[in-house]
Enzyme design. Structure first.
Site, PDB file in Angstrom:
ATOM      1  CE  LYS A 154      -2.577   3.487   1.620  1.00 29.29           C
ATOM      2  NZ  LYS A 154      -2.007   4.837   1.521  1.00 29.29           N
ATOM      3  CG  ASN A 171       5.905   9.127  16.153  1.00 28.03           C
ATOM      4  OD1 ASN A 171       6.618   9.504  15.221  1.00 28.03           O
ATOM      5  ND2 ASN A 171       6.397   8.586  17.247  1.00 28.03           N
ATOM      6  CD  GLU A 194      11.816   5.113  10.229  1.00 29.54           C
ATOM      7  OE1 GLU A 194      11.969   5.956  11.147  1.00 29.54           O
ATOM      8  OE2 GLU A 194      11.603   5.425   9.061  1.00 29.54           O
ATOM      9  CB  CYS A 211      12.337   9.573   9.268  1.00 31.38           C
ATOM     10  SG  CYS A 211      13.283   8.275   8.470  1.00 31.38           S
ATOM     11  CD  GLU A 214       9.168  13.630  11.965  1.00 36.20           C
ATOM     12  OE1 GLU A 214      10.129  13.074  11.415  1.00 36.20           O
ATOM     13  OE2 GLU A 214       8.090  13.038  12.238  1.00 36.20           O
TER      14      GLU A 214
END
Length: 489
Positions: free
Chosen positions: A181, A236, A256, A290, A391
């Site tokens: 996906k 997250n 991750e 990331c 982030e």
């Protein structure tokens, strides 16, 4: 620039070795973030039933695939690599049009995908177990590894070739079948990659791709009773939902997620090299990694000198369309991401940080049709500000002065995340302290925070991951289960 993609081709799902339209009959356009009026292509807006067909196909193919020898599976991966290599220019250009990163970066990423496939093709001939002494002198005891079964791969938009490949390549070589996906924003690129893989002649159902929304297809994979493992890269917030859904039904999962990665600049650092690494790690790819540098922790003795060199270098960067020669910094990948970056820039100013450089949309008329933002640097950043803790996923750097190396490492660790970190220093003592004390899954000395080698384990600590590791030979730990065999004649 006149586009050959105007109007946009329609790309289909890939299920059981066939290209299929979604049962919904609906598609969504994928837009060029450098020129939003350009439709790169239309992709399927799939339903849960489309996903069910893909999972059923993968499940039916799994027994035949796992019974092939590792070397036979490896031969398919070699063919996949060769097919991707033949079409490297096409795939890279599609990536630049769809995601925005400069074409040289896109070509480098696609070449990396080729290398990953070849690396894991070789895994088909490496050991998968050990002989263990038994207390019974007439018995043989050993371990082997068996595939999980059907693996769901949920990949993000920032590395639309490398990340799905570093997930699906080990999944396949160890005997699993896959349902991919891809991120909806880069599903045309994913379709181009799967076209290459289809050329390799994989048996039907071994690799499947279903495009659509994360809430339907992504969450559907996580909740599907016949998906035995889920590997996810993304935010997250979404990652935790995926993990909870997998945990609830006893499926294996690998997450991750985010990072708030620091670079420490010691008083004895080579400032020119440190500035280059900070810009490359934090600004390149529009900060959409990331592992991107976000917090720049600088010893006060060299703070002003570093800051001056940093601004001079930033002034020389070219923002523009990734297809144009000389472009160093492309657009944000989509409008929502641009809005997120802008909101954090505003938060930084509202909380009292000083905008040292950038911070706004470029004023060039040539860039008015894209989701561009200038590279941005904040001075006078306090460690509790949002731009120092959350982030951003954009080209925004927060400069923070400290008085000692001990304070620098303590501040670097003061984060919910622990993905990557780097230090610039010539001191062996500082290097050893950094290696020992830094709470991050990847620590780099005299190198930027961003940068992952395909043969090395990759993953984070704290809220950055589910504590498993991707890439290298470490990938076998997630994509297989250990079976212990006790044999007595």
């Amino acid at each position: 620039m006149e586009s050959v993609f105007v109007g946009g081709q329609t790309y289909l799902n890939y299920i059981n070795g066939e290209w299929r339209t979604a049962g919904t009959g609906q598609t969504v356009p994928s837009l060029n973030p450098a020129q939003k009026s350009e439709v790169v292509g239309y992709v399927q807006s799939s339903s849960a039933e489309d996903l069910n067909q893909a999972v059923a196909s993968a499940r039916a193919a799994q027994q035949g695939w796992r019974k092939l020898s590792g070397s036979a599976r490896g031969e398919y991966l070699f063919k996949m690599a060769n097919a991707l290599e033949r079409r490297i220019d096409e795939v890279a250009e599609t990536m630049t049009r769809e995601m925005g990163k400069p074409l040289p970066e896109a070509k480098g990423e696609t070449a990396r995908g080729v290398a990953i496939l070849r690396y894991y093709a070789g895994e088909g001939l490496r050991k998968i177990g050990d002989v263990i002494p038994s207390t019974d002198s007439e018995a043989l005891m050993f371990t082997t590894r068996v595939p999980l079964g059907v693996v769901g791969v949920i990949s993000p938009w920032n590395f639309p070739v490398a990340i799905p490949i570093w997930k699906l390549a080990p999944a396949l070589i160890y005997g699993n079948t896959v349902v991919l996906k891809p991120a909806q924003e880069t599903s045309v690129t994913a379709a181009k990659v799967v076209e290459c893989f289809a050329e390799a002649g994989l048996p039907g159902g071994v690799l499947n791709m279903v495009t659509g929304s994360g809430s339907v297809i992504g969450q559907g994979l996580a909740e599907h009773p016949h998906v035995n493992g889920i590997t996810f890269t993304g935010s997250n917030q979404v990652g935790k939902r995926v993990g909870q859904a997998a945990l609830a039904r006893g499926a294996k999962y690998q997450l991750e997620m985010g990072g708030k990665n620091p670079i420490i600049i010691a008083a004895d650092a080579d400032l020119d090299l440190a500035v280059d690494a900070t810009i490359s790690g934090g600004i390149r790819s529009t900060g959409q990694k990331c592992t991107a540098t976000s917090r720049v922790i600088i010893l006060r003795d060299v703070y002003e000198a570093f800051k001056e060199k940093l601004v001079v270098k930033l002034k020389g960067l070219t923002v523009g369309n990734g297809l144009e020669a000389g472009t160093w910094l492309g657009p944000c990948a989509h409008e929502k991401q641009l809005e997120t970056v802008q909101s954090y820039i505003q938060k930084g100013m509202d909380e009292g940080a000083e905008l040292l450089f950038g911070g706004s949309v470029p004023d060039s008329p040539d860039l008015a049709e894209g989701f561009f933002i200038q590279p941005t640097v904040f001075d006078k950043v306090a460690p509790d500000m949002a731009i120092a803790r959350e982030e951003i996923f954009g080209p925004v750097l927060a400069l923070i002065p400290v008085d000692s190396m001990e304070a620098a490492i303590q501040l670097a660790n003061d984060s919910d995340y622990g993905l990557s970190a780097s230090i610039y220093t010539q001191s062996i003592s500082h290097i050893l302290s950094f290696i020992q004390d830094m709470e991050a899954g990847l620590v780099r000395i005299n190198s930027e925070t961003a940068g992952v080698e395909l043969q090395a384990p990759f993953g984070g600590m704290k809220q950055s991951s589910s504590h498993s590791r991707e890439q290298g030979q470490a990938a076998i730990e997630f994509f297989t289960s250990i079976k212990t065999v006790f044999l007595k004649a």
